[in-house]
Design a protein around this motif. Sequence first.
Motif, PDB file in Angstrom:
ATOM      1  N   MET A  77      -2.714   4.922   8.136  1.00  0.00           N
ATOM      2  CA  MET A  77      -4.002   4.609   7.251  1.00  0.00           C
ATOM      3  C   MET A  77      -3.772   3.272   6.720  1.00  0.00           C
ATOM      4  SD  MET A  77      -6.192   6.693   4.493  1.00  0.00           S
ATOM      5  CE  MET A  77      -5.971   7.831   5.637  1.00  0.00           C
ATOM      6  N   ALA A  78      -2.632   2.919   6.088  1.00  0.00           N
ATOM      7  CA  ALA A  78      -2.197   1.638   5.360  1.00  0.00           C
ATOM      8  C   ALA A  78      -2.131   0.494   6.397  1.00  0.00           C
ATOM      9  CB  ALA A  78      -0.938   2.061   4.537  1.00  0.00           C
ATOM     10  N   LEU A  92       0.949  -1.117  -0.115  1.00  0.00           N
ATOM     11  CA  LEU A  92       0.069   0.032   0.072  1.00  0.00           C
ATOM     12  C   LEU A  92       0.873   1.503  -0.049  1.00  0.00           C
ATOM     13  CD1 LEU A  92      -2.762  -0.984   2.610  1.00  0.00           C
ATOM     14  CD2 LEU A  92      -3.103  -0.663  -0.007  1.00  0.00           C
ATOM     15  N   THR A 134      -5.460  -0.444   7.680  1.00  0.00           N
ATOM     16  CA  THR A 134      -5.939  -1.367   6.527  1.00  0.00           C
ATOM     17  C   THR A 134      -5.319  -2.528   6.611  1.00  0.00           C
ATOM     18  OG1 THR A 134      -6.468   0.658   5.439  1.00  0.00           O
ATOM     19  CG2 THR A 134      -6.519  -1.532   4.083  1.00  0.00           C
ATOM     20  N   SER A 135      -4.231  -2.923   6.657  1.00  0.00           N
ATOM     21  CA  SER A 135      -3.379  -4.193   6.676  1.00  0.00           C
ATOM     22  C   SER A 135      -3.933  -4.783   7.942  1.00  0.00           C
ATOM     23  CB  SER A 135      -1.860  -3.923   6.662  1.00  0.00           C
ATOM     24  OG  SER A 135      -1.407  -3.347   7.741  1.00  0.00           O
TER      25      SER A 135
END
Length: 255
Positions: free
Chosen positions: A221-222, A202, A225-226
């Motif tokens: 944010m990445a 990402l 998400t992960s």
Amino acid sequence: MNSRVQGNRSRQPKSSLTAGAEPLAGAAQGGDKNARRNGRTLAHASIFALLVYIGGAGLTSLAQLLIARLVGTTSYGIYAYTMAWTTVLGYLSTLGFNVSLLRFVPAYSAVGRMDLARGVIIFALWRSLIVASVAGLVGALLVLIFSHHVDRELETSLLLGMAGVPLITAYAIGATLVRAFGGVISALLPERIVRDGLLLTLVGLAALAGSWTLDASLVMMAAVTSSAVTAGLAFSTAIRLCPPTLRRQPASYAA
């Protein structure tokens, strides 16, 4: 009379004397085969687990080096500070169930008490996720209260980190359930490979796109998400490996 009885015993065929020993020898040979098979299985699992740990360590190092290179020292420091708080709160919120479930679930399953196994799983999930959600909300509230004392990038990163606290708790408990159901390698892959691999992907895509500002907020944010993908993968694997008898049993909370 005694000499006659002894003579009859001495004239018994050897086949009748060795017949009782044959099942014992067969059982011993079967036990040796099972022991060798279990030993090979354990050796293969240990080798694969070591490879996953080595690959995960290399992937984590690569991801951290890339993030530091792309976002700079200041933003990387903010990201590292935020991840430290997120990880500490996430693992504290497990309340130790990421260890105790490895003891109770196999123990109850071994004695056929699937109702108690289901009960301890539900109890651990609800308690740990509630505590993690409360910890994340309290942390976010504190960040908002003291927001005028911190930088905007740090504030946004911390808020995203607090949102990731329940996700870290979720995949820690999910990986423990996978281990309890016998999936040693399947428990290691999400956290060691998938999470950092997806984070690296990402961040790399964001850098190639050039449409976003590469800072700590974007990296967090990445990371969130992960972590969400990792938690979903861990629970889907746990559901797949869950014994059918455990799914059908109603939960029980007292022996």
